[in-house]
Design a protein around this motif. Structure first.
Motif, PDB file in Angstrom:
ATOM      1  N   LEU A 323       0.834  -1.213   0.000  1.00 52.30           N
ATOM      2  CA  LEU A 323       0.000   0.000   0.000  1.00 52.30           C
ATOM      3  C   LEU A 323       0.862   1.253   0.000  1.00 52.30           C
ATOM      4  O   LEU A 323       0.552   2.238  -0.693  1.00 52.30           O
ATOM      5  CB  LEU A 323      -0.931  -0.007   1.216  1.00 52.30           C
ATOM      6  N   GLU A 324       1.958   1.219   0.755  1.00 52.40           N
ATOM      7  CA  GLU A 324       2.852   2.385   0.813  1.00 52.40           C
ATOM      8  C   GLU A 324       3.579   2.616  -0.516  1.00 52.40           C
ATOM      9  O   GLU A 324       3.963   3.744  -0.829  1.00 52.40           O
ATOM     10  CB  GLU A 324       3.890   2.195   1.926  1.00 52.40           C
ATOM     11  N   ARG A 325       3.715   1.584  -1.327  1.00 53.51           N
ATOM     12  CA  ARG A 325       4.463   1.701  -2.577  1.00 53.51           C
ATOM     13  C   ARG A 325       3.724   2.523  -3.627  1.00 53.51           C
ATOM     14  O   ARG A 325       4.353   3.105  -4.532  1.00 53.51           O
ATOM     15  CB  ARG A 325       4.762   0.303  -3.122  1.00 53.51           C
ATOM     16  N   GLY A 326       2.410   2.555  -3.522  1.00 50.28           N
ATOM     17  CA  GLY A 326       1.645   3.354  -4.473  1.00 50.28           C
ATOM     18  C   GLY A 326       1.808   2.848  -5.897  1.00 50.28           C
ATOM     19  O   GLY A 326       1.669   1.657  -6.171  1.00 50.28           O
ATOM     20  N   ASP A 327       2.145   3.740  -6.824  1.00 50.57           N
ATOM     21  CA  ASP A 327       2.276   3.387  -8.239  1.00 50.57           C
ATOM     22  C   ASP A 327       3.709   3.066  -8.645  1.00 50.57           C
ATOM     23  O   ASP A 327       3.984   2.819  -9.824  1.00 50.57           O
ATOM     24  CB  ASP A 327       1.745   4.532  -9.122  1.00 50.57           C
ATOM     25  N   ARG A 328       4.632   3.118  -7.705  1.00 47.43           N
ATOM     26  CA  ARG A 328       6.034   2.849  -8.045  1.00 47.43           C
ATOM     27  C   ARG A 328       6.252   1.359  -8.292  1.00 47.43           C
ATOM     28  O   ARG A 328       5.515   0.530  -7.779  1.00 47.43           O
ATOM     29  CB  ARG A 328       6.943   3.348  -6.921  1.00 47.43           C
ATOM     30  N   PRO A 329       7.269   1.003  -9.056  1.00 44.41           N
ATOM     31  CA  PRO A 329       7.463  -0.409  -9.432  1.00 44.41           C
ATOM     32  C   PRO A 329       7.854  -1.280  -8.246  1.00 44.41           C
ATOM     33  O   PRO A 329       8.555  -0.839  -7.328  1.00 44.41           O
ATOM     34  CB  PRO A 329       8.583  -0.347 -10.472  1.00 44.41           C
ATOM     35  N   PHE A 330       7.397  -2.519  -8.300  1.00 45.14           N
ATOM     36  CA  PHE A 330       7.754  -3.520  -7.287  1.00 45.14           C
ATOM     37  C   PHE A 330       9.058  -4.183  -7.725  1.00 45.14           C
ATOM     38  O   PHE A 330       9.092  -5.341  -8.147  1.00 45.14           O
ATOM     39  CB  PHE A 330       6.636  -4.555  -7.144  1.00 45.14           C
ATOM     40  N   ASP A 331      10.159  -3.444  -7.626  1.00 48.73           N
ATOM     41  CA  ASP A 331      11.439  -3.934  -8.121  1.00 48.73           C
ATOM     42  C   ASP A 331      12.168  -4.749  -7.049  1.00 48.73           C
ATOM     43  O   ASP A 331      11.676  -4.937  -5.927  1.00 48.73           O
ATOM     44  CB  ASP A 331      12.307  -2.769  -8.611  1.00 48.73           C
ATOM     45  N   GLU A 332      13.360  -5.236  -7.394  1.00 50.57           N
ATOM     46  CA  GLU A 332      14.094  -6.100  -6.478  1.00 50.57           C
ATOM     47  C   GLU A 332      14.454  -5.391  -5.178  1.00 50.57           C
ATOM     48  O   GLU A 332      14.389  -5.988  -4.095  1.00 50.57           O
ATOM     49  CB  GLU A 332      15.364  -6.623  -7.160  1.00 50.57           C
ATOM     50  N   GLU A 333      14.817  -4.134  -5.270  1.00 50.95           N
ATOM     51  CA  GLU A 333      15.157  -3.378  -4.066  1.00 50.95           C
ATOM     52  C   GLU A 333      13.958  -3.292  -3.128  1.00 50.95           C
ATOM     53  O   GLU A 333      14.085  -3.465  -1.911  1.00 50.95           O
ATOM     54  CB  GLU A 333      15.627  -1.972  -4.454  1.00 50.95           C
ATOM     55  N   TRP A 334      12.783  -3.032  -3.705  1.00 51.28           N
ATOM     56  CA  TRP A 334      11.567  -2.973  -2.882  1.00 51.28           C
ATOM     57  C   TRP A 334      11.265  -4.345  -2.270  1.00 51.28           C
ATOM     58  O   TRP A 334      10.897  -4.445  -1.094  1.00 51.28           O
ATOM     59  CB  TRP A 334      10.379  -2.504  -3.724  1.00 51.28           C
ATOM     60  N   MET A 335      11.404  -5.414  -3.055  1.00 51.11           N
ATOM     61  CA  MET A 335      11.137  -6.763  -2.537  1.00 51.11           C
ATOM     62  C   MET A 335      12.029  -7.078  -1.346  1.00 51.11           C
ATOM     63  O   MET A 335      11.568  -7.592  -0.325  1.00 51.11           O
ATOM     64  CB  MET A 335      11.349  -7.804  -3.647  1.00 51.11           C
ATOM     65  N   GLN A 336      13.323  -6.765  -1.461  1.00 51.66           N
ATOM     66  CA  GLN A 336      14.244  -7.036  -0.365  1.00 51.66           C
ATOM     67  C   GLN A 336      13.886  -6.203   0.859  1.00 51.66           C
ATOM     68  O   GLN A 336      13.884  -6.705   1.990  1.00 51.66           O
ATOM     69  CB  GLN A 336      15.681  -6.745  -0.802  1.00 51.66           C
ATOM     70  N   ALA A 337      13.559  -4.937   0.640  1.00 45.29           N
ATOM     71  CA  ALA A 337      13.196  -4.055   1.756  1.00 45.29           C
ATOM     72  C   ALA A 337      11.903  -4.521   2.426  1.00 45.29           C
ATOM     73  O   ALA A 337      11.751  -4.426   3.652  1.00 45.29           O
ATOM     74  CB  ALA A 337      13.052  -2.616   1.259  1.00 45.29           C
ATOM     75  N   THR A 338      10.973  -5.025   1.619  1.00 39.83           N
ATOM     76  CA  THR A 338       9.705  -5.531   2.162  1.00 39.83           C
ATOM     77  C   THR A 338       9.962  -6.734   3.059  1.00 39.83           C
ATOM     78  O   THR A 338       9.419  -6.829   4.172  1.00 39.83           O
ATOM     79  CB  THR A 338       8.751  -5.895   1.013  1.00 39.83           C
TER      80      THR A 338
END
Length: 414
Positions: A323-338
């Motif tokens: 939900l916090e990611r909004g419209d930004r891509p679900f990239d590898e950096e985001w996956m690791q941070a999640t």
């Protein structure tokens, strides 16, 4: 509208699907079984969900069985002495009640609810090649199916996985007709029975297809007397062996089990697996990325009862991150941070569970024994099942344990 594919219809996958659906995401859920096949199949797990995990279900308005499932108000610990008496016996009271719902009931009901609310359910046993094809059509693919080929996409994290083999042989029977513990007939509690050098038995009040029931769950040290269920296919034979071991090692639990019968022909389960932490990002042959969820990335032994609790907490953490990611891509950096955000919770569970699989050091034995004298100690230990992070403050370090017990003794004497 962002499109998300979730593979796996267990606690985490369905909780995520319902949560994302409620927030306007277009969600596809992939399951290898229909809701009816889940409901009429074999039991999938044991589960006792504590306050925090239950609240995550309430938050997405999916707590459909809360009024029907037994309210578990305590958690008790008994330690068997060599003569089969109890060297330790106490019950700690929970700050918020816990509950157990047979996952056949819950997962089937949640899947039907998801479909009724407009979600797309695809019944298909997904392979890596399937995900390679489907991934191109979705903004995010998450894998919450903790067994099978898909798990192979996620690399074992050797630094966080001290065990390479199963540490317990697991055996489950769902039964009707179990009597109350005579020490507290007025309220329900999970009872943890420890047999040093042999294994553990957990008794959990639950709600199943036929109403109120209890779960008898043996955790046996591999190669020991409780490691006896491999090759047992007949449910009645499974129950008879469960009771035979109860009579031998835990006569106080056997005494209230003499009239039990299985809830149904699918009410038994046996197996084993190695506790494992995996890297959270899986790579598809085409180069696409998928995010591992719950047991796919952090699979603990059930000795501390954290499986469904961790799955719920992981789903809630991932939902917040999406939900916090909004419209930004679900990239590898985001996956690791999640995943890293979830690991802040999961690491405490891993540390505590792995510790409980070993031989208890002297200060832990003293701590557990002190629950008989000090209700405060029993209550704090019991509530650690809801918040395992608290064990850092009084369980692992002998000096912290001694300081805590001295503080309790001083307060008791005042």
């Amino acid at each position: 509208m962002r499109r998300i594919l979730i593979v796996g219809a267990g606690q985490s996958g369905l909780q995520l699907a319902l949560g994302l659906q409620a927030n306007g995401y277009e969600v596809t859920l992939m399951s290898n079984r229909t809701a009816d096949e889940i409901r009429t199949g074999r039991v999938m797990s044991t589960q006792c969900m504590f306050h925090t995990a239950l609240q995550h279900e309430r938050d997405i308005q999916a707590n459909f069985w809360e009024s029907q499932a037994p309210k578990i108000k305590g958690l008790g610990v008994s330690v068997a002495a060599p003569d089969s008496s109890r060297a330790v016996d106490w019950v700690g009271m929970l700050d918020g009640h816990a509950q157990s719902v047979d996952q056949r009931v819950k997962m089937a009901g949640w899947m039907e609810t998801f479909a009724e609310r407009g979600g797309q359910v695809v019944i298909h046993g997904a392979a890596v090649s399937d995900l390679d094809y489907f991934a191109r059509a979705y903004d995010l693919v998450m894998v919450s199916a903790g067994k099978g080929e898909l798990v192979s996409m996620f690399e074992r994290d050797a630094e966080r996985s001290p065990f390479s083999t199963p540490q317990r042989a697991l055996s489950v029977a769902y039964v009707h007709g179990m009597g109350p513990r005579p020490e507290h007939p007025e309220f329900d509690a999970v009872r943890c029975n420890l047999v040093p050098g042999v294994g553990e038995l957990f008794v959990m009040p639950t709600y199943t297809l036929s109403g109120r029931a209890d779960i008898l769950f043996w955790e046996g040290i591999p190669g020991g007397p409780l490691d006896a269920f491999q090759g047992v296919k007949d449910p009645s034979e499974h129950l008879a062996l469960t009771l035979e071991l109860l009579e031998k090692f835990l006569p106080w639990e056997y005494a209230r089990s003499t009239q039990v019968e299985l809830t149904d022909a699918g009410g038994t389960l046996a197996g084993r697996y190695a506790p494992t932490v995996r890297k959270p990002v899986g790579r598809l042959p085409s180069g696409g990325l998928v995010l591992g969820v719950a047991d796919v990335v952090v699979a603990n032994d059930p000795v501390t009862g954290q499986g469904s609790n961790s799955a719920s907490k992981c789903a809630a953490s991932y939902l917040s991150s999406i939900l916090e990611r909004g419209d930004r891509p679900f990239d590898e950096e985001w996956m690791q941070a999640t995943f890293d955000g979830y690991w802040e919770t999961a690491r405490h569970v891993v540390k505590w569970t792995n510790a409980m699989l070993g031989t208890a050091p002297e200060h832990v034995l003293k701590l557990i024994g002190s629950g008989m004298r000090y209700q405060q100690v029993a209550d704090r230990f019991a509530n650690g099942f809801d918040n395992p992070a608290d064990f850092e403050n009084f369980f692992f370090d002998p000096e912290k344990t001694e300081a805590y017990l001295a503080e309790v003794a001083q307060a008791d004497a005042a």
